[in-house]
Enzyme design. Structure first.
Site, PDB file in Angstrom:
ATOM      1  N   HIS A 101    -129.239 -44.741 -29.991  1.00 15.05           N
ATOM      2  CA  HIS A 101    -130.687 -44.956 -30.053  1.00 15.05           C
ATOM      3  C   HIS A 101    -130.921 -45.187 -28.505  1.00 15.05           C
ATOM      4  O   HIS A 101    -130.063 -45.805 -27.899  1.00 15.05           O
ATOM      5  CB  HIS A 101    -130.914 -45.951 -30.864  1.00 15.05           C
ATOM      6  CG  HIS A 101    -130.729 -45.546 -32.546  1.00 15.05           C
ATOM      7  ND1 HIS A 101    -129.548 -45.977 -32.840  1.00 15.05           N
ATOM      8  CD2 HIS A 101    -131.572 -45.526 -33.389  1.00 15.05           C
ATOM      9  CE1 HIS A 101    -129.585 -45.905 -34.273  1.00 15.05           C
ATOM     10  NE2 HIS A 101    -131.029 -45.569 -34.444  1.00 15.05           N
ATOM     11  N   ASP A 104    -130.017 -48.682 -27.923  1.00 17.08           N
ATOM     12  CA  ASP A 104    -128.577 -49.104 -27.920  1.00 17.08           C
ATOM     13  C   ASP A 104    -128.106 -49.353 -26.324  1.00 17.08           C
ATOM     14  O   ASP A 104    -127.277 -50.072 -26.200  1.00 17.08           O
ATOM     15  CB  ASP A 104    -127.868 -48.255 -28.616  1.00 17.08           C
ATOM     16  CG  ASP A 104    -128.284 -48.172 -30.078  1.00 17.08           C
ATOM     17  OD1 ASP A 104    -128.921 -49.089 -30.556  1.00 17.08           O
ATOM     18  OD2 ASP A 104    -128.217 -46.839 -30.626  1.00 17.08           O
ATOM     19  N   GLU A 232    -133.445 -37.725 -40.973  1.00 25.12           N
ATOM     20  CA  GLU A 232    -132.683 -38.422 -41.792  1.00 25.12           C
ATOM     21  C   GLU A 232    -133.331 -39.206 -42.954  1.00 25.12           C
ATOM     22  O   GLU A 232    -133.986 -40.188 -42.981  1.00 25.12           O
ATOM     23  CB  GLU A 232    -131.800 -39.597 -40.765  1.00 25.12           C
ATOM     24  CG  GLU A 232    -130.612 -40.334 -41.491  1.00 25.12           C
ATOM     25  CD  GLU A 232    -129.899 -41.252 -40.850  1.00 25.12           C
ATOM     26  OE1 GLU A 232    -129.587 -42.256 -41.300  1.00 25.12           O
ATOM     27  OE2 GLU A 232    -129.772 -40.665 -39.582  1.00 25.12           O
ATOM     28  N   GLU A 268    -126.893 -39.446 -44.910  1.00 25.58           N
ATOM     29  CA  GLU A 268    -126.079 -40.420 -44.710  1.00 25.58           C
ATOM     30  C   GLU A 268    -125.707 -40.850 -46.184  1.00 25.58           C
ATOM     31  O   GLU A 268    -126.694 -40.986 -46.969  1.00 25.58           O
ATOM     32  CB  GLU A 268    -126.969 -41.748 -43.909  1.00 25.58           C
ATOM     33  CG  GLU A 268    -126.012 -42.828 -44.202  1.00 25.58           C
ATOM     34  CD  GLU A 268    -126.562 -44.058 -43.315  1.00 25.58           C
ATOM     35  OE1 GLU A 268    -126.449 -45.315 -43.806  1.00 25.58           O
ATOM     36  OE2 GLU A 268    -127.309 -43.750 -42.290  1.00 25.58           O
ATOM     37  N   ASP A 296    -124.117 -38.579 -41.453  1.00 22.04           N
ATOM     38  CA  ASP A 296    -123.665 -40.068 -41.336  1.00 22.04           C
ATOM     39  C   ASP A 296    -122.815 -40.274 -42.089  1.00 22.04           C
ATOM     40  O   ASP A 296    -123.127 -40.659 -43.491  1.00 22.04           O
ATOM     41  CB  ASP A 296    -125.080 -40.741 -41.246  1.00 22.04           C
ATOM     42  CG  ASP A 296    -125.595 -40.792 -39.885  1.00 22.04           C
ATOM     43  OD1 ASP A 296    -125.090 -40.025 -39.012  1.00 22.04           O
ATOM     44  OD2 ASP A 296    -126.629 -41.717 -39.612  1.00 22.04           O
ATOM     45  N   ASP A 307    -128.327 -51.180 -47.559  1.00 25.51           N
ATOM     46  CA  ASP A 307    -127.487 -50.575 -46.916  1.00 25.51           C
ATOM     47  C   ASP A 307    -126.474 -51.115 -46.033  1.00 25.51           C
ATOM     48  O   ASP A 307    -126.656 -51.858 -45.311  1.00 25.51           O
ATOM     49  CB  ASP A 307    -128.479 -49.807 -45.708  1.00 25.51           C
ATOM     50  CG  ASP A 307    -127.726 -48.455 -45.114  1.00 25.51           C
ATOM     51  OD1 ASP A 307    -126.817 -48.284 -45.412  1.00 25.51           O
ATOM     52  OD2 ASP A 307    -128.494 -47.992 -44.295  1.00 25.51           O
ATOM     53  N   ASP A 309    -123.382 -49.807 -44.849  1.00 28.37           N
ATOM     54  CA  ASP A 309    -122.925 -49.179 -43.766  1.00 28.37           C
ATOM     55  C   ASP A 309    -121.377 -49.456 -43.806  1.00 28.37           C
ATOM     56  O   ASP A 309    -120.816 -49.754 -42.654  1.00 28.37           O
ATOM     57  CB  ASP A 309    -123.431 -49.478 -42.625  1.00 28.37           C
ATOM     58  CG  ASP A 309    -124.914 -48.668 -42.486  1.00 28.37           C
ATOM     59  OD1 ASP A 309    -125.164 -47.898 -43.343  1.00 28.37           O
ATOM     60  OD2 ASP A 309    -125.732 -49.382 -41.686  1.00 28.37           O
ATOM     61  N   ASP A 339    -121.671 -43.718 -38.989  1.00 33.03           N
ATOM     62  CA  ASP A 339    -122.787 -44.817 -38.753  1.00 33.03           C
ATOM     63  C   ASP A 339    -122.147 -46.055 -39.886  1.00 33.03           C
ATOM     64  O   ASP A 339    -122.837 -46.049 -41.076  1.00 33.03           O
ATOM     65  CB  ASP A 339    -123.987 -44.067 -39.464  1.00 33.03           C
ATOM     66  CG  ASP A 339    -125.332 -45.024 -39.283  1.00 33.03           C
ATOM     67  OD1 ASP A 339    -125.079 -46.148 -38.907  1.00 33.03           O
ATOM     68  OD2 ASP A 339    -126.253 -44.614 -39.705  1.00 33.03           O
TER      69      ASP A 339
END
Length: 439
Positions: A101, A104, A232, A268, A296, A307, A309, A339
């Site tokens: 991103h 980021d 996404e 994802e 992802d 989520d 992850d 991700d």
């Protein structure tokens, strides 16, 4: 480069019998299957945000992650050190790609102009590293969800000033993504949705969302951005109801607003389960509609409703996922982006390697099993036989469009005794296990 991860050497393939935790057991990037290396088949990518920016903060506690590149006070100094750490990590784990991103890689300033200046500084630094690194950019995107200005959304905000700011931010993100490689660009609408319909003009918000995406398409053409645009899907979190709920929802939206020729989807795993779908369901739906762009790679905790992850380690899941990718003909511009984040209690820098090794091995093993399933035609043969009634007689008339209600009624009156055959689900699951557990 041996500054931030000096306790870890380059990660190499050592095979399934190795006891070295810092080695690949199933992922051999140079192994050739069907004319391509495993690296080319899988196209692994590292998520910049979870790997180098996340600090372990959650709703109930402070940061836990030990990250030597964060031991600075100036945000730009931290951003520069992160770039150094990132490319050391990429080199040691032999990563083909990374994703980011905009926020980021560089901190926000007091103004948009200052923020863009920060981005230019860090992008120039990344470009220097890209000259000598094998690692490339799989996709870039804009963070249109963290800053409080996005409290009501970005392109779907009730505030036109926020829409304008979001457009300016995506404009810049497209420019730097093009500058850094232009494989893909992702749109994820974390704040594009609503909490209650009592204060929401859904029609205007969806129309504005489409206007925003058309503007992005137009600007990409203007600057010569040749990457694939991806949306996404995610049904919720942070917003109660998000407009990009699942693949079917996204596809309907794209077709309604004449955007389907420009967009595919980035799927994802954990988002699929939040929408109460199997990961494979979302991949299959995207594949048969020609919109499966990228993945992802992560997993969620089935006992939790958010989520999480986590790094994917379930071979059954990775096998069924790669089954869909192989049936698609493999990735074009997409890949498998992790991700995924190490758990809050896995706070040492070395844990970043252990998490990615686990995920890469799981997908490598899954690919090999899936390849054999496809090559042997195990499920294809069964499915073809199961639907054989549509190959001849009345079934062929239905498929060809020759049949209508009157002809079907006539047929039904003459063939009132219907005989079905077993779906053999248990057999197929047993066969899948045979392939999963075979040496």
């Amino acid at each position: 480069m041996n500054k931030y991860f000096e306790n870890v050497s380059k990660i190499k393939y050592e095979g399934p019998k190795s006891n070295n935790p810092y080695s690949f057991k199933f992922y051999n990037p140079e192994e050739v299957i069907d004319g391509k290396t495993m690296e080319e088949h899988l196209r692994f990518s590292i998520a910049y945000w979870h790997t180098f920016t996340a600090d372990g903060t959650d709703q109930f506690g402070k940061a836990t992650m030990q990250r030597p590149w964060n031991h600075y006070t100036d945000p730009m100094d931290i951003a520069k050190r992160r770039v150094e750490a990132a490319f050391e990590f990429f080199d040691k784990i032999n990563a083909p790609f990374f994703c980011f991103h905009d926020r980021d890689i560089a901190p926000e300033g007091d103004t948009l102009r200052e923020t863009n200046k920060n981005l230019d500084t860090i992008v120039a630094m990344i470009k220097d590293y890209l000259k000598t690194s094998k690692t490339k950019v799989l996709w870039g995107t804009a963070n249109l969800f963290s800053n409080p200005r996005f409290v009501h959304g970005a392109s779907t905000s009730c505030n036109a000033d926020v829409f304008a700011y979001s457009a300016a931010q995506v404009k810049k993100a497209l420019e730097i993504t093009k500058e850094l490689g232009r494989e893909n660009y992702v749109f994820w609408g974390g704040r594009e949705g609503y909490e209650t319909l009592l204060n929401t003009d859904m029609e205007l918000e969806l129309d504005n969302f489409a206007r925003f995406l058309h503007m992005a398409v137009d600007y990409a053409k203007e600057i010569g951005f040749e990457g694939q645009f991806l949306i996404e899907p995610k049904p919720k979190e942070p917003t109660k109801h998000q407009y990009d709920f699942d693949v079917a929802n996204v596809l309907a939206f794209l077709r309604k607003y004449d955007l389907d020729k420009y967009f595919k989807v980035n799927i994802e795993a954990n988002h699929a389960t939040l929408a109460f779908h199997d990961f494979q369901h979302e991949l299959r739906y995207a594949r048969i509609n020609g919109v499966l762009g990228s993945i992802d790679a992560n997993t969620g905790d089935m006992l939790l409703g958010w989520d999480t992850d986590q790094f994917p380690t379930d071979i059954r899941m990775t096998t069924l996922a790669m089954y869909e990718v192989i049936k698609m003909g493999g990735f074009d511009k997409g890949g498998l982006n992790f991700d995924a984040k190490v758990r809050r209690a896995s706070f040492e820098p070395e844990d970043l390697f252990l998490g990615h090794i686990a995920g890469m091995d799981a997908f490598a093993k899954g690919f090999k099993v899936a390849y054999k399933l496809v090559k042997d035609g195990v499920f294809d043969k069964f499915i073809e036989e199961r639907y054989a009634s549509y190959k001849e007689g009345i079934g062929a008339d239905i498929v060809s469009g020759k049949a209508d209600f009157k002809s079907l009624e006539k047929y039904a009156l003459e063939h009132s005794q219907i005989v079905n055959k077993s779906g053999r689900q248990e057999l197929l699951e047993s066969i899948l296990n045979q392939y999963l557990f075979a040496e």
